[in-house]
Motif scaffolding. Structure first.
Motif, mmCIF file in Angstrom:
data_model
loop_
_atom_site.group_PDB
_atom_site.id
_atom_site.type_symbol
_atom_site.label_atom_id
_atom_site.label_comp_id
_atom_site.label_asym_id
_atom_site.label_seq_id
_atom_site.Cartn_x
_atom_site.Cartn_y
_atom_site.Cartn_z
ATOM 1 N N SER A 190 0.756 -0.952 0.230
ATOM 2 C CA SER A 190 0.216 0.368 0.029
ATOM 3 C C SER A 190 0.904 1.476 -0.115
ATOM 4 C CB SER A 190 -0.669 0.414 0.830
ATOM 5 O OG SER A 190 -0.396 0.284 2.233
ATOM 6 N N PHE A 191 2.210 1.190 0.521
ATOM 7 C CA PHE A 191 3.531 2.518 0.094
ATOM 8 C C PHE A 191 3.585 2.737 -1.238
ATOM 9 C CE2 PHE A 191 2.598 1.208 4.937
ATOM 10 C CZ PHE A 191 2.219 2.568 5.331
ATOM 11 N N HIS A 192 4.027 1.884 -1.644
ATOM 12 C CA HIS A 192 4.115 1.898 -3.144
ATOM 13 C C HIS A 192 3.632 2.593 -4.095
ATOM 14 C CE1 HIS A 192 6.454 0.183 -6.652
ATOM 15 N NE2 HIS A 192 5.656 0.108 -7.321
ATOM 16 N N PRO A 193 2.993 3.207 -4.146
ATOM 17 C CA PRO A 193 1.993 4.144 -4.602
ATOM 18 C C PRO A 193 2.500 5.965 -4.165
ATOM 19 C CG PRO A 193 0.076 3.011 -4.573
ATOM 20 C CD PRO A 193 1.490 2.175 -3.766
ATOM 21 N N LEU A 194 2.760 5.677 -2.706
ATOM 22 C CA LEU A 194 2.725 6.758 -2.081
ATOM 23 C C LEU A 194 4.401 7.161 -2.511
ATOM 24 C CD1 LEU A 194 1.565 6.502 1.140
ATOM 25 C CD2 LEU A 194 0.125 7.546 -1.265
ATOM 26 N N THR A 195 5.173 5.807 -2.914
ATOM 27 C CA THR A 195 6.599 6.923 -2.965
ATOM 28 C C THR A 195 6.973 6.514 -4.694
ATOM 29 O OG1 THR A 195 7.518 3.771 -3.651
ATOM 30 C CG2 THR A 195 7.621 5.251 -1.100
ATOM 31 N N ARG A 196 5.601 6.941 -5.364
ATOM 32 C CA ARG A 196 5.667 7.513 -6.381
ATOM 33 C C ARG A 196 4.237 7.811 -6.707
ATOM 34 N NH1 ARG A 196 9.147 2.773 -5.314
ATOM 35 N NH2 ARG A 196 10.690 2.645 -6.355
ATOM 36 N N PRO A 197 4.299 8.839 -6.253
ATOM 37 C CA PRO A 197 3.448 10.225 -6.371
ATOM 38 C C PRO A 197 3.461 10.463 -8.566
ATOM 39 C CG PRO A 197 5.360 11.614 -5.262
ATOM 40 C CD PRO A 197 5.815 9.553 -5.382
ATOM 41 N N ASN A 198 2.215 10.886 -8.449
ATOM 42 C CA ASN A 198 1.732 11.064 -10.084
ATOM 43 C C ASN A 198 2.218 12.701 -10.008
ATOM 44 O OD1 ASN A 198 -0.243 9.880 -9.243
ATOM 45 N ND2 ASN A 198 -2.782 10.514 -10.456
ATOM 46 N N HIS A 199 3.299 13.068 -9.189
ATOM 47 C CA HIS A 199 3.586 14.690 -9.886
ATOM 48 C C HIS A 199 4.574 14.344 -10.985
ATOM 49 C CE1 HIS A 199 5.080 14.977 -6.078
ATOM 50 N NE2 HIS A 199 5.654 15.386 -6.198
ATOM 51 N N LEU A 200 5.670 13.173 -9.582
ATOM 52 C CA LEU A 200 6.848 12.762 -10.577
ATOM 53 C C LEU A 200 7.073 12.362 -11.772
ATOM 54 C CD1 LEU A 200 8.787 11.168 -7.210
ATOM 55 C CD2 LEU A 200 8.744 14.000 -7.708
ATOM 56 N N GLU A 201 5.527 11.472 -12.351
ATOM 57 C CA GLU A 201 5.645 10.775 -13.049
ATOM 58 C C GLU A 201 5.491 11.966 -14.344
ATOM 59 O OE1 GLU A 201 2.358 9.003 -15.962
ATOM 60 O OE2 GLU A 201 2.998 7.768 -14.096
ATOM 61 N N ALA A 202 4.488 12.346 -14.065
ATOM 62 C CA ALA A 202 4.107 13.989 -15.055
ATOM 63 C C ALA A 202 5.155 15.337 -14.945
ATOM 64 C CB ALA A 202 3.044 14.900 -14.381
ATOM 65 N N GLU A 203 6.320 14.814 -14.064
ATOM 66 C CA GLU A 203 7.358 16.100 -14.160
ATOM 67 C C GLU A 203 8.752 15.257 -15.139
ATOM 68 O OE1 GLU A 203 11.334 18.862 -14.026
ATOM 69 O OE2 GLU A 203 8.856 18.904 -13.769
ATOM 70 N N ALA A 204 8.708 14.269 -14.885
ATOM 71 C CA ALA A 204 8.964 13.092 -16.148
ATOM 72 C C ALA A 204 8.576 13.174 -17.396
ATOM 73 C CB ALA A 204 9.751 11.610 -15.450
ATOM 74 N N VAL A 205 7.457 13.512 -17.590
ATOM 75 C CA VAL A 205 7.329 13.687 -18.704
ATOM 76 C C VAL A 205 7.328 14.733 -19.847
ATOM 77 C CG1 VAL A 205 4.871 13.709 -20.302
ATOM 78 C CG2 VAL A 205 5.104 11.371 -18.916
ATOM 79 N N ARG A 206 6.821 15.596 -18.657
ATOM 80 C CA ARG A 206 7.302 17.315 -19.196
ATOM 81 C C ARG A 206 8.951 17.203 -19.514
ATOM 82 N NH1 ARG A 206 9.592 21.205 -17.912
ATOM 83 N NH2 ARG A 206 10.848 20.486 -15.878
ATOM 84 N N ARG A 207 9.312 16.800 -18.886
ATOM 85 C CA ARG A 207 11.079 16.974 -19.065
ATOM 86 C C ARG A 207 11.753 16.027 -20.376
ATOM 87 N NH1 ARG A 207 15.106 18.899 -16.316
ATOM 88 N NH2 ARG A 207 17.562 18.137 -16.751
ATOM 89 N N ALA A 208 11.240 15.374 -20.524
ATOM 90 C CA ALA A 208 10.775 14.384 -22.177
ATOM 91 C C ALA A 208 10.530 15.523 -23.068
ATOM 92 C CB ALA A 208 10.300 12.987 -22.084
ATOM 93 N N ILE A 209 9.344 16.499 -22.860
ATOM 94 C CA ILE A 209 8.637 16.658 -23.879
ATOM 95 C C ILE A 209 9.445 17.746 -24.158
ATOM 96 C CG2 ILE A 209 7.290 18.206 -25.095
ATOM 97 C CD1 ILE A 209 4.956 15.448 -23.198
ATOM 98 N N SER A 210 10.025 18.575 -23.157
ATOM 99 C CA SER A 210 11.296 19.541 -23.047
ATOM 100 C C SER A 210 12.486 19.410 -23.868
ATOM 101 C CB SER A 210 11.576 20.433 -22.061
ATOM 102 O OG SER A 210 12.092 21.249 -21.968
ATOM 103 N N ILE A 211 12.774 17.696 -23.700
ATOM 104 C CA ILE A 211 13.560 17.720 -23.966
ATOM 105 C C ILE A 211 13.858 17.443 -26.220
ATOM 106 C CG2 ILE A 211 16.062 15.678 -24.693
ATOM 107 C CD1 ILE A 211 15.585 15.789 -21.839
ATOM 108 N N ALA A 212 12.223 16.797 -26.260
ATOM 109 C CA ALA A 212 12.158 16.830 -27.777
ATOM 110 C C ALA A 212 11.610 17.710 -28.362
ATOM 111 C CB ALA A 212 10.712 15.502 -27.281
ATOM 112 N N ARG A 213 11.136 18.774 -27.293
ATOM 113 C CA ARG A 213 10.494 20.047 -28.331
ATOM 114 C C ARG A 213 12.471 20.285 -28.729
ATOM 115 N NH1 ARG A 213 8.489 21.941 -24.367
ATOM 116 N NH2 ARG A 213 6.432 21.759 -25.011
#
Length: 170
Positions: free
Chosen positions: A63-86
């Motif tokens: 039950s603690f697994h999702p708390l160590t990998r919160p949504n905002h961190l996935e979104a930040e990784a996606v944002r960063r990858a898109i920025s690099i692609a841009r």
């Protein structure tokens, strides 16, 4: 094989480990988090810090697994990858989208005309984080990264598929 040289898997593994240690990429190295942060990968360091924090508290159930990998961190990784692609003009294929916050970045990138493709997986469409609230043996079978998310995330993924923001299910 590299040119005429044959390198054993063992030798390659040792060489990569030495290189990672020299660069400060060894998670056992005291410089690891500092190196990761200095390279701009705050989200990687935060996952490790959250994981370590919960581990020290003895919070090791699934039950603690999702708390160590919160949504905002996935979104930040996606944002960063898109920025690099841009910046590079390269196309981008994002795999395992699971968080509704990530969809916002993908939708924006596509609206800008960037060549961005997004994939989610069946587990993120059909299951949610309530699976982590069962007994340990059953819940442990659902530990994955990214973790299963909340029902709102699942609904957002289905909407993103309908809207064409998510391109495929892998």
């Amino acid at each position: 094989v590299w040119g005429d040289t044959v390198i054993s898997e063992s030798a390659l593994t040792k060489a990569v480990a030495r290189l990672r240690k020299a660069l400060g990429d060894d998670p056992d190295s005291p410089r690891y988090l500092q190196t990761v942060r200095s390279r701009g990968y705050r989200f990687v360091a935060e996952v490790q810090e959250l994981r370590d924090e919960y581990l020290k508290k003895g919070c090791i159930s699934p039950s603690f697994h999702p708390l160590t990998r919160p949504n905002h961190l996935e979104a930040e990784a996606v944002r960063r990858a898109i920025s690099i692609a841009r910046e590079t003009g390269c196309g981008l294929y994002i795999v395992h989208v699971s968080a509704k916050e990530s969809i916002t970045h993908i939708k924006k990138a596509k609206a800008e005309g960037l060549e961005v493709y997004a994939e989610t997986c069946p587990q993120y469409l059909l299951l949610d984080d309530s699976r982590y609230l069962t007994g340990f043996d059953e819940a442990a079978g659902y530990v994955m990264s990214p973790p299963l998310r909340k029902k709102e995330d699942t609904e957002s993924l289905w909407e993103a598929i309908s809207a064409g923001t998510i391109d495929c299910i892998g």
